[in-house]
Every structure is written in C-alpha cells, then in structure tokens.
Design an enzyme around this catalytic site. Structure first.
Site, PDB file in Angstrom:
ATOM      1  N   SER A 181       1.955 -35.882  23.322  1.00 14.64           N
ATOM      2  CA  SER A 181       2.724 -36.846  23.807  1.00 14.64           C
ATOM      3  C   SER A 181       3.338 -36.317  25.249  1.00 14.64           C
ATOM      4  O   SER A 181       3.339 -35.154  25.640  1.00 14.64           O
ATOM      5  CB  SER A 181       4.033 -37.383  22.974  1.00 14.64           C
ATOM      6  OG  SER A 181       4.787 -37.941  23.470  1.00 14.64           O
ATOM      7  N   TYR A 187      11.110 -34.479  17.979  1.00  9.24           N
ATOM      8  CA  TYR A 187       9.878 -34.996  18.238  1.00  9.24           C
ATOM      9  C   TYR A 187       9.281 -34.218  19.387  1.00  9.24           C
ATOM     10  O   TYR A 187       8.116 -33.838  19.477  1.00  9.24           O
ATOM     11  CB  TYR A 187       9.947 -36.461  18.702  1.00  9.24           C
ATOM     12  CG  TYR A 187       8.817 -37.080  19.021  1.00  9.24           C
ATOM     13  CD1 TYR A 187       7.719 -37.298  17.873  1.00  9.24           C
ATOM     14  CD2 TYR A 187       8.400 -37.382  20.375  1.00  9.24           C
ATOM     15  CE1 TYR A 187       6.486 -38.047  18.191  1.00  9.24           C
ATOM     16  CE2 TYR A 187       6.992 -37.883  20.751  1.00  9.24           C
ATOM     17  CZ  TYR A 187       6.292 -38.304  19.652  1.00  9.24           C
ATOM     18  OH  TYR A 187       5.093 -38.762  20.000  1.00  9.24           O
ATOM     19  N   ALA A 188      10.197 -34.170  20.447  1.00 10.94           N
ATOM     20  CA  ALA A 188       9.576 -33.201  21.808  1.00 10.94           C
ATOM     21  C   ALA A 188       9.307 -32.121  21.363  1.00 10.94           C
ATOM     22  O   ALA A 188       8.276 -31.478  21.737  1.00 10.94           O
ATOM     23  CB  ALA A 188      10.652 -33.325  22.689  1.00 10.94           C
ATOM     24  N   ALA A 189      10.167 -31.252  20.580  1.00  8.81           N
ATOM     25  CA  ALA A 189       9.873 -29.881  20.267  1.00  8.81           C
ATOM     26  C   ALA A 189       8.456 -29.696  19.317  1.00  8.81           C
ATOM     27  O   ALA A 189       7.589 -28.825  19.410  1.00  8.81           O
ATOM     28  CB  ALA A 189      10.805 -29.401  19.096  1.00  8.81           C
ATOM     29  N   SER A 190       8.148 -30.747  18.379  1.00  8.42           N
ATOM     30  CA  SER A 190       6.789 -30.789  17.622  1.00  8.42           C
ATOM     31  C   SER A 190       5.595 -31.057  18.468  1.00  8.42           C
ATOM     32  O   SER A 190       4.653 -30.575  18.388  1.00  8.42           O
ATOM     33  CB  SER A 190       6.836 -31.994  16.528  1.00  8.42           C
ATOM     34  OG  SER A 190       6.945 -32.970  16.975  1.00  8.42           O
ATOM     35  N   LYS A 191       5.789 -31.817  19.484  1.00  2.00           N
ATOM     36  CA  LYS A 191       4.745 -32.166  20.689  1.00  2.00           C
ATOM     37  C   LYS A 191       4.438 -31.077  21.563  1.00  2.00           C
ATOM     38  O   LYS A 191       3.372 -30.764  21.949  1.00  2.00           O
ATOM     39  CB  LYS A 191       4.852 -33.402  21.338  1.00  2.00           C
ATOM     40  CG  LYS A 191       4.925 -34.570  20.249  1.00  2.00           C
ATOM     41  CD  LYS A 191       3.679 -34.806  19.383  1.00  2.00           C
ATOM     42  CE  LYS A 191       3.370 -35.999  18.547  1.00  2.00           C
ATOM     43  NZ  LYS A 191       2.040 -36.060  17.948  1.00  2.00           N
TER      44      LYS A 191
END
Length: 266
Positions: free
Chosen positions: A149, A162-166
């Site tokens: 992302s 979410y940002a950490a996962s992406k």
C-alpha cells in the site's frame, strides 16, 4: 510483444489470495484471460462461486481451482497449497492480495486490533509464501507479487496498525527479493493509494464521520487529495500485478510500484 495476449500467462499456475473482491477478484479474471491456470481463495464461498462463474467465461473449468481458506490457520494454508498443486500442478505464480484494514490513532490502538491486522496482512502472507516458495526453490522458477500500500511507504494519520503491517510487507518483499533472485524467482510489491474498493470506502467513511461530514463529501475530499483527481480502479492495479507475472518484466526485482494518481508527490 502483447503482454496482455491470451498466451502471455499460459505457462503459469497462479495462486491468488483475497480473490473474492476488489483487486484480487480483478487479478484472477485478468490472469485467466491471459491463459493462466488459476487457484483462487477467499473466506466467502458465495463470492468464490460468483468468481468461478465469471472465470468460466474466460477459461476452461480444468484450468480453475477455487477453495475457501482461512490464511491465519497454518493447517488451512497447507491444505490450500497441497490441494492446488494436486489439481493444477506446480504453482509458479503467487499473488498475495488478502488483507484487512483497521486501526486507530496510536493512543487508542488496542492489542487485539493490532494482532488481527498484522496477522492477516503480514504474518499469514509471509507463511503462505514460504510454503509456495519452498516448492519454487526446487524448480528455480517463480514470480511473487505482494499487495502492499502507499501506507507502506509513508505514515498516515489514524492508521498506524495498517501502515505498520504494510511497511512490514514492503521490507520483507525487498529482503526476500534479494535472496530469491539468486534462484531465478522474482519478488515484487505493488503499493496502491486509494482504490475504488470497499476497503477504501470504509476508510473514507470513517474519516468523514470523524469530521462530521457525509460520505459523499468525504469522497470528494479524498479525490481532491489526489493530484489526478480520481481513485485508482481495481482493474488498473490488477493490470500492474499481471504485468509483473509475465516474461515482460524479467529485471524488475524487489520493487514497490506505486499506483497513486500522484499522491506520493504530496
């Protein structure tokens, strides 16, 4: 060379996760139209049945295998890969499209939400890939595309989980690519910004509610934040994914290709 011809992926058996909607759904259809054998998976059996109906208009039934799977469950991942190879043979293409949104501002983020987002977006993706990659190593052949992302390249307000996962997906893609290319296996990621899917609608709706405005007003704000003035389509992202799976991209390795309408410039 026409990379979107009916023969461009005729030598591929591609496993696509998250195929019951959005980007994964369009990727499955596009790859099937280009001659690939398709294994598609998702949690919703009804949506998988709908996908199969559409795929049968593009390819023969013997080129298709659709199976619901819970990618967070190790046994389910193993059963999926084993069944796919029994049905359609060696998997030499993998598209990790399954994912989930979610998160909150940092001070309100709870452990359960973080674990859920990280587990599906990163952990499950990594361990499914490991299963397929081990087989690719034996043949020294394969292509892997991870759906990351734009949020995996820069932080976003209220979206830390979410940002950490992406970010994790992007870093893992780059590290794995360095190892895999030694064995003639290419690994890349695509990093869309806003895409016209249910996940993006939910994000826009959440932001609109916090601002006390309507969803329609929130959508207009989202479009104005993009230099091109429009959201990307799932088909546009699917086109980039299948390009990375073709023989037309032999030296694209470890990249994180942005599809953002210019958003990265702001």
């Amino acid at each position: 060379m026409n990379i979107f011809s009916k023969e461009a992926l005729a030598h591929k058996h591609i496993l696509i996760t998250g195929a019951t909607g959005g980007i994964g759904y369009e990727t499955a259809k596009t790859a099937a139209a280009m001659g690939a054998k398709i294994t598609a998976t998702g949690r919703n059996e009804e949506k998988l049945d709908k996908l199969k109906e559409e795929l049968l208009q593009l390819t023969a039934e013997e080129n298709l295998f659709l199976m619901p799977a819970d990618l967070a469950d190790p046994k389910s991942r193993e059963e999926l890969v084993a069944a796919a190879e029994e049905k359609l043979g060696f998997i030499n293409g993998l598209v990790n499209s399954a994912g989930v949104g979610g998160g909150n501002i940092v001070e309100a983020l709870d452990e359960e939400t973080l674990e859920q987002v990280m587990n599906l977006n990163f952990n499950s993706t990594l361990f499914l890939t490991q299963l397929v990659y081990q087989r690719m190593l034996e043949r020294k052949e394969g292509d892997i595309v991870n759906l990351a992302s734009l949020s995996g390249l820069r932080g976003t307000h209220g979206n830390s989980a979410y940002a950490a996962s992406k970010f994790a997906v992007v870093g893992w893609t780059q590290s794995m690519a360095v190892e895999a290319i030694e064995h003639n296996i290419r690994v890349n990621a695509v990093c869309p910004g806003y895409v016209d899917t249910e996940m993006a609608w939910n994000s826009i709706r959440k932001k609109a509610e916090k601002k006390g405005i309507s969803f329609e007003e929130g959508m207009e704000e989202a479009k104005k934040s993009i230099p091109s003035g429009q959201l990307s389509t799932p088909q546009e992202v699917a086109n980039v994914i299948v390009f990375l799976l073709t023989d037309a991209a032999p030296n694209i390795v470890g990249e994180s290709l942005k599809i953002s309408g210019g958003s990265v410039m702001r």
